[in-house]
Structure formats: structure tokens, C-alpha cells
Scaffold this motif. Structure first.
Motif, mmCIF file in Angstrom:
data_model
loop_
_atom_site.group_PDB
_atom_site.id
_atom_site.type_symbol
_atom_site.label_atom_id
_atom_site.label_comp_id
_atom_site.label_asym_id
_atom_site.label_seq_id
_atom_site.Cartn_x
_atom_site.Cartn_y
_atom_site.Cartn_z
ATOM 1 N N VAL A 77 0.856 -1.181 0.000
ATOM 2 C CA VAL A 77 0.000 0.000 0.000
ATOM 3 C C VAL A 77 0.892 1.230 0.000
ATOM 4 N N VAL A 78 0.773 2.052 -1.025
ATOM 5 C CA VAL A 78 1.555 3.283 -1.137
ATOM 6 C C VAL A 78 0.646 4.445 -0.735
ATOM 7 N N TRP A 79 0.917 5.018 0.439
ATOM 8 C CA TRP A 79 0.010 6.013 1.026
ATOM 9 C C TRP A 79 0.567 7.428 0.855
ATOM 10 N N THR A 80 -0.280 8.310 0.325
ATOM 11 C CA THR A 80 0.056 9.730 0.162
ATOM 12 C C THR A 80 -0.765 10.543 1.162
ATOM 13 N N HIS A 81 -0.080 11.281 2.022
ATOM 14 C CA HIS A 81 -0.758 12.010 3.099
ATOM 15 C C HIS A 81 -1.547 13.207 2.588
ATOM 16 N N GLY A 82 -2.489 13.632 3.414
ATOM 17 C CA GLY A 82 -3.267 14.821 3.118
ATOM 18 C C GLY A 82 -2.652 16.072 3.724
ATOM 19 N N GLY A 83 -3.449 17.144 3.712
ATOM 20 C CA GLY A 83 -2.979 18.420 4.249
ATOM 21 C C GLY A 83 -3.229 19.592 3.328
ATOM 22 N N ALA A 84 -4.273 19.483 2.489
ATOM 23 C CA ALA A 84 -4.680 20.590 1.618
ATOM 24 C C ALA A 84 -3.592 21.001 0.642
ATOM 25 N N TRP A 85 -2.692 20.106 0.317
ATOM 26 C CA TRP A 85 -1.576 20.333 -0.607
ATOM 27 C C TRP A 85 -0.541 21.332 -0.079
ATOM 28 N N ILE A 86 -0.740 21.800 1.151
ATOM 29 C CA ILE A 86 0.183 22.814 1.682
ATOM 30 C C ILE A 86 0.698 22.447 3.073
ATOM 31 N N SER A 87 0.413 21.232 3.539
ATOM 32 C CA SER A 87 0.882 20.818 4.856
ATOM 33 C C SER A 87 0.949 19.304 4.901
ATOM 34 N N GLY A 88 1.433 18.782 6.028
ATOM 35 C CA GLY A 88 1.469 17.348 6.230
ATOM 36 C C GLY A 88 2.828 16.740 5.946
ATOM 37 N N THR A 89 3.067 15.574 6.551
ATOM 38 C CA THR A 89 4.304 14.832 6.335
ATOM 39 C C THR A 89 3.992 13.339 6.320
ATOM 40 N N LYS A 90 4.955 12.560 5.866
ATOM 41 C CA LYS A 90 4.817 11.110 5.823
ATOM 42 C C LYS A 90 4.691 10.497 7.214
ATOM 43 N N SER A 91 5.094 11.232 8.248
ATOM 44 C CA SER A 91 5.022 10.719 9.617
ATOM 45 C C SER A 91 3.648 10.888 10.247
ATOM 46 N N ASN A 92 2.804 11.731 9.661
ATOM 47 C CA ASN A 92 1.441 11.858 10.173
ATOM 48 C C ASN A 92 0.737 10.507 10.107
ATOM 49 N N ASN A 93 0.055 10.160 11.171
ATOM 50 C CA ASN A 93 -0.759 8.934 11.208
ATOM 51 C C ASN A 93 0.076 7.663 11.072
ATOM 52 N N ALA A 94 1.333 7.707 11.534
ATOM 53 C CA ALA A 94 2.244 6.574 11.355
ATOM 54 C C ALA A 94 1.675 5.281 11.953
ATOM 55 N N THR A 95 0.995 5.374 13.091
ATOM 56 C CA THR A 95 0.434 4.171 13.699
ATOM 57 C C THR A 95 -0.580 3.508 12.783
ATOM 58 N N TYR A 96 -1.311 4.288 12.014
ATOM 59 C CA TYR A 96 -2.278 3.732 11.067
ATOM 60 C C TYR A 96 -1.570 2.846 10.046
ATOM 61 N N TYR A 97 -0.409 3.297 9.574
ATOM 62 C CA TYR A 97 0.349 2.512 8.604
ATOM 63 C C TYR A 97 0.907 1.244 9.267
ATOM 64 N N GLU A 98 1.293 1.355 10.523
ATOM 65 C CA GLU A 98 1.752 0.172 11.254
ATOM 66 C C GLU A 98 0.618 -0.848 11.385
ATOM 67 N N LEU A 99 -0.579 -0.368 11.648
ATOM 68 C CA LEU A 99 -1.719 -1.269 11.772
ATOM 69 C C LEU A 99 -2.003 -1.986 10.452
ATOM 70 N N LEU A 100 -1.941 -1.264 9.353
ATOM 71 C CA LEU A 100 -2.121 -1.912 8.053
ATOM 72 C C LEU A 100 -1.022 -2.939 7.816
ATOM 73 N N LEU A 217 -5.777 26.269 -2.415
ATOM 74 C CA LEU A 217 -5.718 25.996 -3.846
ATOM 75 C C LEU A 217 -4.963 27.083 -4.603
ATOM 76 N N TRP A 218 -5.094 28.310 -4.165
ATOM 77 C CA TRP A 218 -4.311 29.394 -4.755
ATOM 78 C C TRP A 218 -2.823 29.122 -4.544
ATOM 79 N N ALA A 219 -2.466 28.721 -3.342
ATOM 80 C CA ALA A 219 -1.059 28.462 -3.032
ATOM 81 C C ALA A 219 -0.522 27.273 -3.824
ATOM 82 N N TYR A 220 -1.321 26.238 -3.994
ATOM 83 C CA TYR A 220 -0.847 25.024 -4.665
ATOM 84 C C TYR A 220 -0.795 25.186 -6.185
#
Length: 319
Positions: A77-100, A217-220
């Protein structure tokens, strides 16, 4: 010009001040969710962290999670994080990825460049390169290259849907000038939580939420009139998906305005094409009300149901 007038003119001329406010709010909320998830850590999961999938690109990193002691290739599973295209990191919700991962998958969490420092289509090129890196390093990362799923939440769901469309629609790939790293036969499905698939239907929201969407969306996109921009047209995968789109799991909460305006229309469009679509939506009067990114709340029964439905969707497509 007074200092107040100068600040007002900056807000009107540039998306950056507003985007940074939105980033702060999203970052704060993501940190809270990530912290709450930790109590659900399954144990028995190993990780390979901070792999650079592009040389000379500090934003191009990924983390890999897999069951401890894994020696073989696993459905991935290749997961791309959210954050309105202007925030967020791959470490967000890491436990969720561990559970999967604990359910028998390799999970790859991707970083990518965000706005306003970087604009569309930078992230699309990066994520496609990440796919190429994953394939090239499949044995080391415990990846089965014949069993790949793309997944994401919020803006990450939009990006994942866009990459899936690039992979399965050659005309669209030519339109966005991306040669997909993944072949359609390698893509077993997509997991799309609380995503955005029709940019024009994002605008016009009330109050501070509508203001935040506008600035993000303007920023992105880099375009104040982003609704009519090439970026927005290409991002709106609702208008580019075909009957060749992979099987999809699509979900959204009943209190998330994106559900009726984004997730359900995409599910309906794909179903009309004959694509296998597994949806998890809730009645309007469902209690408790389920807001944006409800699926990461594993303290609630509905988040647990969403997780199990996700695992069921993935498991059904790995044989």
C-alpha cells in the motif's frame, strides 16, 4: 501606507500568509490525531525510514512499514498524506500505517513538496518517481511489484486518484506530461478517503472553511483564479477517469462536506463505468457526526469499521 494597510494588501496579492495560517491549523490537528493513534500501535512491525527516492531533493523521502521478520515480498500500500496540498508529512498517522502492515502488507508512506513553496505539478512528478523507486528497490523494501495499491486521505486521495488516472488513461498521461512508472497490471486498487476530485466544486464554501480552501488551492496552483486554471482542470480526476480505473474503496463522513460534493460523485462516475467500487458512507443523521478524516479516529467505532473495511478491500484483491 499604514502597517495594517500593507498587511491587507499582502493578503490580497499573495496566497502565502493565508496558506501558512491554514498550514499551522492543519499541522496542529494532524499532530493531535497522530498522538491519539499511538495507543493503538500493534507492535511487531519493523520500519525502514527516511529513504530518499529522488537524488538532490530533500522533500522526496519515504518510510516503509512491514511485519517484523518479513523475508518475502508483500502486497504493498503506497500512502500519500493529506494536508490541503500545503501541509502534512509522511510521519502523520504513522500508527495507522503500522496497523495496516500488521495485517500482512508492506506500507510505504510518501513525502512530497507542498505549496506555496512548490506548485502543481511538482508533487505529481515526485510521486511518480517514488513509484519508480519502490519498484527498483522492491526486494529490499519487501514490495510485491505485482500487487500495488495507491492510497491517500484528503489531498492525498486527490493525488492518488490522479496517479491512478495517469496509470490507466494514456490520453490523460499525455495531457499531464507524465510517463507512469507503474503499469496498470501492477495496480490492484486504490483507497480514497475524504478526497477532492472536482476542484470547481470545492469553491464557495462558507466562512473560514471556504477561505482556507481558497488560499490552499491558490497556493498550490499558483493561480488566484484557480478554478479556470490548467492545474485545477488536471487535478479534477472526476472528469478524466475511465472504465480502466482500478477497483476503488471510497469513503467519507456524513458531516464532511466533501462527501456529497466529491466522494459520492466519483463513486457514482466509476460505478457507471462498471468499475468495482466499494463505498463506506453514512446516513445524514448518523451519530456521532463524522467529519473530515474520520477514518483516523480509532477511538470511535466508525473509524474501526472503516479500518476493517479497508483491510477487507485490500485483502480481497491480493490473490
Amino acid at each position: 501606507m499604514t502597517p495594517m494597510s500593507h498587511r491587507l494588501m499582502t493578503l490580497l496579492r499573495s496566497p502565502r500568509p493565508g496558506a501558512l495560517i491554514v498550514r499551522w491549523v492543519f499541522g496542529r490537528d494532524a499532530a493531535k490525531v497522530t498522538d491519539k493513534l499511538r495507543k493503538h500501535a500493534p507492535g511487531g512491525v519493523d520500519a525502514i525510514r527516511d529513504q530518499y527516492y529522488r537524488t538532490d531533493d530533500s522533500d522526496a523521502r519515504l518510510d516503509v512499514y512491514f511485519p517484523a521478520g518479513t523475508q518475502t515480498a508483500l502486497p504493498t500500500v503506497v500512502w500519500t498524506h493529506g494536508g490541503a496540498w500545503i501541509s502534512g508529512t509522511k510521519s502523520n498517522n504513522a500508527t495507522y500505517y503500522e496497523l495496516l502492515a500488521s495485517r500482512g502488507f508492506t506500507v510505504v508512506s510518501l513525502d512530497y513538496s507542498i505549496g506555496p513553496e512548490h506548485r502543481y505539478p511538482t508533487a505529481i512528478g515526485q510521486l511518480n518517481d517514488a513509484h519508480a523507486y519502490i519498484l527498483a528497490n522492491a526486494e529490499r523494501l519487501h514490495v510485491d511489484p505485482s500487487k500495488i495499491f495507491l492510497a491517500g486521505d484528503s489531498a492525498g486521495a486527490q493525488l492518488s486518484s490522479q496517479l491512478a488516472t495517469i496509470i490507466t488513461n494514456p490520453e490523460y498521461a499525455d495531457l499531464v506530461c507524465v510517463k507512469p512508472a507503474l503499469h496498470p497490471d501492477q495496480l490492484r486498487g486504490v483507497v480514497l478517503n475524504c478526497g477532492i476530485y472536482d476542484v470547481a466544486n470545492m469553491v464557495g464554501g462558507p466562512g473560514i472553511i471556504g477561505w482556507g480552501v481558497d488560499r490552499s488551492l491558490w497556493a498550490y496552483t499558483g493561480d488566484r483564479l484557480f478554478v479556470d486554471s490548467t492545474a485545477a482542470q488536471q487535478m479534477s480526476t472526476l472528469h478524466h477517469v475511465t472504465a480502466d480505473f482500478p477497483p476503488a474503496y471510497i469513503s467519507g463522513g456524513n458531516a464532511d462536506p466533501l462527501t456529497d460534493r466529491q466522494s459520492k460523485p466519483l463513486a457514482d462516475k466509476l460505478t457507471g463505468f462498471g468499475v468495482k467500487v466499494d463505498t463506506l458512507f453514512f446516513p445524514e443523521d448518523h451519530e456521532p457526526p463524522l467529519g473530515h478524516e474520520y477514518q483516523f479516529n480509532l477511538d470511535g467505532a466508525d473509524g474501526v469499521v472503516a479500518f476493517e473495511r479497508t483491510v477487507d478491500f485490500l485483502s480481497a484483491r491480493v490473490d
